[in-house]
Design an enzyme around this catalytic site. Structure first.
Site, PDB file in Angstrom:
ATOM      1  CG  ASN A 126       4.475   0.893  -1.280  1.00  0.00           C
ATOM      2  OD1 ASN A 126       3.526   1.597  -1.608  1.00  0.00           O
ATOM      3  ND2 ASN A 126       4.396  -0.417  -1.246  1.00  0.00           N
TER       4      ASN A 126
ATOM      5  CB  SER B  53       4.368  -3.607  -1.662  1.00  0.00           C
ATOM      6  OG  SER B  53       4.133  -3.964  -0.307  1.00  0.00           O
TER       7      SER B  53
ATOM      8  CD  GLU C 288       6.847   0.266  -7.495  1.00  0.00           C
ATOM      9  OE1 GLU C 288       7.239   1.403  -7.192  1.00  0.00           O
ATOM     10  OE2 GLU C 288       6.570  -0.620  -6.643  1.00  0.00           O
TER      11      GLU C 288
ATOM     12  CG  HIS D 198       4.453  -3.816  -6.329  1.00  0.00           C
ATOM     13  ND1 HIS D 198       4.671  -2.539  -5.881  1.00  0.00           N
ATOM     14  CD2 HIS D 198       3.394  -4.292  -5.611  1.00  0.00           C
ATOM     15  CE1 HIS D 198       3.802  -2.249  -4.948  1.00  0.00           C
ATOM     16  NE2 HIS D 198       3.015  -3.294  -4.762  1.00  0.00           N
TER      17      HIS D 198
END
Length: 282
Positions: A190, A119, A152, A140
């Protein structure tokens, strides 16, 4: 290139979820763990998850059995040699992942794509450990992988457009929604989410409001399903701190500097739900 056989390295929560998603989508999956016993325990967990779906009438018993039949377990990386795609979900430690990619490069067939579920860590550094940097990327998934729709697809500076397109089509074949993002700490979600969570801790430290009122404000005011402190506890305070530190390391933005309270809670072993106590007690 069509992805038909997927290798998953790592039998934790993410490895389990990705294995289930791929097998439910009709793909053959080889799940590798350090011990066959751990891998078998992961399959038992997947069995229970599928049984709950049967109970809710979301799938039938035949679908459950077919899904489980597509999963094979191993403790030997060499059993991934004929996979079309290998996704690693091991510990979020760059040295460990780089070593793994070096081994996978030696073992896997030439056309196999190698992916990391990281991540935050730089995908290009894993790619540099291989002789196929153009075939290395990030894929991800979010936790829990069987439920979360977003994936992702992370394009390192060395990743080819063909590899990105194959990965995007693979994600779509799972019934997920891919977004393509460059290899930068935090990617999309994130990079936006964790500064917000970190700032919530700073608000609490500054006594602007109580824990409960901050959580309530974000749920009632922004429509979030849970407040920042409940979410931090769910993610894990150690994992959250690691992500925030990675963001700070890459950008050196003062806004990304980890809140001291977060660091102290992690040092005290108060990691959230998984330890029984974080910002809340469980």
């Amino acid at each position: 290139m069509k992805i038909a056989k997927v290798g998953v390295v790592g039998s934790g929560i993410m490895g389990s979820g990705i294995t289930q998603v791929c097998a439910q989508a009709g793909l053959e999956v080889v799940l590798r763990s350090r011990t066959r016993e751990r891998a078998e325990a992961t399959v038992s967990s997947i069995d229970k998850n599928l049984s709950r779906l049967v109970e809710k009438a979301k799938i039938d018993e035949a679908t459950k059995d077919a899904t489980l039949s597509r999963i094979r377990t191993t403790s030997d990386l060499k059993d991934l040699s004929d996979c079309d795609l290998v996704i690693e979900t091991v510990v979020e430690d760059l040295a460990t992942k780089k070593d793994l990619f070096n081994h996978l490069d030696d073992i896997c067939k030439e056309e196999c794509l190698l992916a990391t579920n990281t991540s935050t860590l730089p995908v290009v550094e894993m790619a540099a450990q291989t002789s196929r940097a153009d075939k290395v990327l990030g894929i991800h998934f979010f936790n829990p992988a069987p439920v979360m729709q977003l994936v992702e697809v992370v394009k390192a500076i060395t990743t080819s457009e063909e590899t990105v397109e194959i990965a995007r089509e693979f994600v779509e074949s799972l019934g997920k929604k891919p977004v393509v993002v460059k290899d930068q700490a935090g990617f999309i979600v994130n990079a936006l989410l964790f500064p917000y969570l970190n700032n919530a801790v700073k608000l609490l430290e500054s006594a602007v409001a109580t824990r409960d009122d901050i959580d309530q404000a974000m749920m009632a005011g922004c429509g979030f399903p849970m407040g920042p402190f409940a979410l931090l506890d769910l993610v894990g305070l150690d994992t959250s701190l690691s992500i925030i530190e990675a963001l700070y390391e890459e950008f050196r933005d003062p806004n990304y500097a980890p809140a001291p309270l977060l660091k102290r809670l992690v040092a005290a072993g108060k990691l959230g739900r998984k330890s029984g106590e974080g910002f809340y007690e469980y």
